[in-house]
Write an enzyme that holds these catalytic residues in place. Sequence first.
Site, PDB file in Angstrom:
ATOM      1  N   CYS A  34      28.714 -80.078  -1.027  1.00 54.90           N
ATOM      2  CA  CYS A  34      28.845 -79.681   0.374  1.00 54.90           C
ATOM      3  C   CYS A  34      30.142 -78.900   0.631  1.00 54.90           C
ATOM      4  O   CYS A  34      30.211 -77.732   0.296  1.00 54.90           O
ATOM      5  CB  CYS A  34      28.697 -80.899   1.282  1.00 54.90           C
ATOM      6  SG  CYS A  34      28.299 -80.416   2.968  1.00 54.90           S
TER       7      CYS A  34
ATOM      8  N   HIS B 231      23.999 -83.620  -0.206  1.00 52.26           N
ATOM      9  CA  HIS B 231      24.806 -84.711  -0.772  1.00 52.26           C
ATOM     10  C   HIS B 231      23.991 -85.480  -1.816  1.00 52.26           C
ATOM     11  O   HIS B 231      23.200 -86.349  -1.453  1.00 52.26           O
ATOM     12  CB  HIS B 231      25.259 -85.672   0.340  1.00 52.26           C
ATOM     13  CG  HIS B 231      26.364 -85.111   1.171  1.00 52.26           C
ATOM     14  ND1 HIS B 231      27.697 -85.432   0.968  1.00 52.26           N
ATOM     15  CD2 HIS B 231      26.348 -84.220   2.183  1.00 52.26           C
ATOM     16  CE1 HIS B 231      28.439 -84.772   1.827  1.00 52.26           C
ATOM     17  NE2 HIS B 231      27.655 -84.034   2.584  1.00 52.26           N
TER      18      HIS B 231
ATOM     19  N   GLU C 275      24.844 -87.801  -3.758  1.00 54.87           N
ATOM     20  CA  GLU C 275      25.157 -89.240  -3.863  1.00 54.87           C
ATOM     21  C   GLU C 275      24.212 -90.065  -2.989  1.00 54.87           C
ATOM     22  O   GLU C 275      24.074 -91.273  -3.178  1.00 54.87           O
ATOM     23  CB  GLU C 275      26.629 -89.512  -3.517  1.00 54.87           C
ATOM     24  CG  GLU C 275      27.043 -89.375  -2.056  1.00 54.87           C
ATOM     25  CD  GLU C 275      27.384 -87.949  -1.623  1.00 54.87           C
ATOM     26  OE1 GLU C 275      26.943 -86.991  -2.290  1.00 54.87           O
ATOM     27  OE2 GLU C 275      28.098 -87.793  -0.606  1.00 54.87           O
TER      28      GLU C 275
END
Lengths: 226, 208
Positions: B83, B165, B167
């Site tokens: 990002c 993202h 994660e």
Amino acid sequence: MRLAVLLSGGKDSLYSCWKAMESDEVVCFVTIQSHNPESYMFHTPNIDLTRLQAEAAEIPLIEWQTEGLEEIELDDLEAAVKEAVRQYGVEGVVTGAIQSVYQAARVQRICNHLHLWSFNPLWLCDQENYLRDLIENRFEVIIAGVFSAPFDDTWLGRTIDHHFVDQLISIRDRYGISLTGEGGEYESFVCDAPFFTRRIAITDSCRAYKNHNGSFLISGAELVAK
Amino acid sequence: MIAILDCTRQDLPLLKREFVSPVVSIVERSGHQAMILPLATTEVPVNLQGVILTGTALMDDHYLLHGIPEWLMKWTGPVLGICAGMQLIVIAGGGIVIPSEKIGMTEIMVTSDEEIFSGKERFNAWELHQSGVMPTESMKILARSEAGVQAVRCADRPWYGVLFHPEVRNEWIIINFLEICSQHPHNNYDLEIQWRHPNSQKLLKSRL
């Protein structure tokens, strides 16, 4: 930074509040009281008792009502947050979101719209470590509702302790439940937190339970010295 | 050792829990050591296998003031920008950031098969940004969404950037990146390289 914490009465919002207080100033709580028991965002047993928690923490509370209609309830949340900005000069909002992209996206959008910061101190945390940390820091948390198998009425009113965590770990894979209950498997209620000046003593309660669906309804509670 | 360059505003430590810790935890669970450094660090880490630049909050644009550290421009080993981190990589490569707001899950379509996406063609990913990117031809576009570029790779080195993202719900992408790191020798510094795009820092500052 001056922050408002979205308070449901459960462990995730109050633990997030505690973490926010380590670095920033929590100036108010915001509680949304939903009239719809099916609300995805807000419904939880004992929501009225956030008033006692706010008193115990000595933090002002904004209580906001919503009919709880899907998506429209978000306008109510936005109005409540706006009120927090107006009354307390809030610059950011704290939530207890852990991995729910549904809830996180909706709060992020509201904050973005109002030019406020959004903080999620539990986001993607290790769930077992988090529960152990709650216990070790003397949060007193009880199970206020169960909404999935294999929970039966013996879980209602139980305290979250290490034994509870061990038991959840042992059944987690078989039943596909999240340890923290964020998938709606269970709801919690916080009676004491490290930053409470007094704790909540439950004086009267009853259990309502049917088919893995039950609530521990607190009908009497008071603040007592710690 | 994997360096995690923390792109969050340093006076808001709550952001580390949300944008840095989840990445560190994936790296450590994969058996790597992680070293967290603020984006503005002047410390040159040694014995590195890879670098990850984190994302940050929607309201946070301080990372644009810093740009990527000079030592990183001399690093030819694997980098993953997430990002905000991706935006910095694209700017360093001569590209620009453009207004593009997205909050929520998005369908990502892989347009160029690379190891980092391990053959997947489509997946859903979490997006949280105010800006998108317009890379130059020095970067290969690896994935897109309806709104625009979602993943890039530098043509001349294993530097990757993803606008979403990973994660959140896509840990496998970070794990693939760590696998790429394991295949590279340590300490890929090329001290002869100067800023590949000497104006990128100046451009960046003039834009703010």
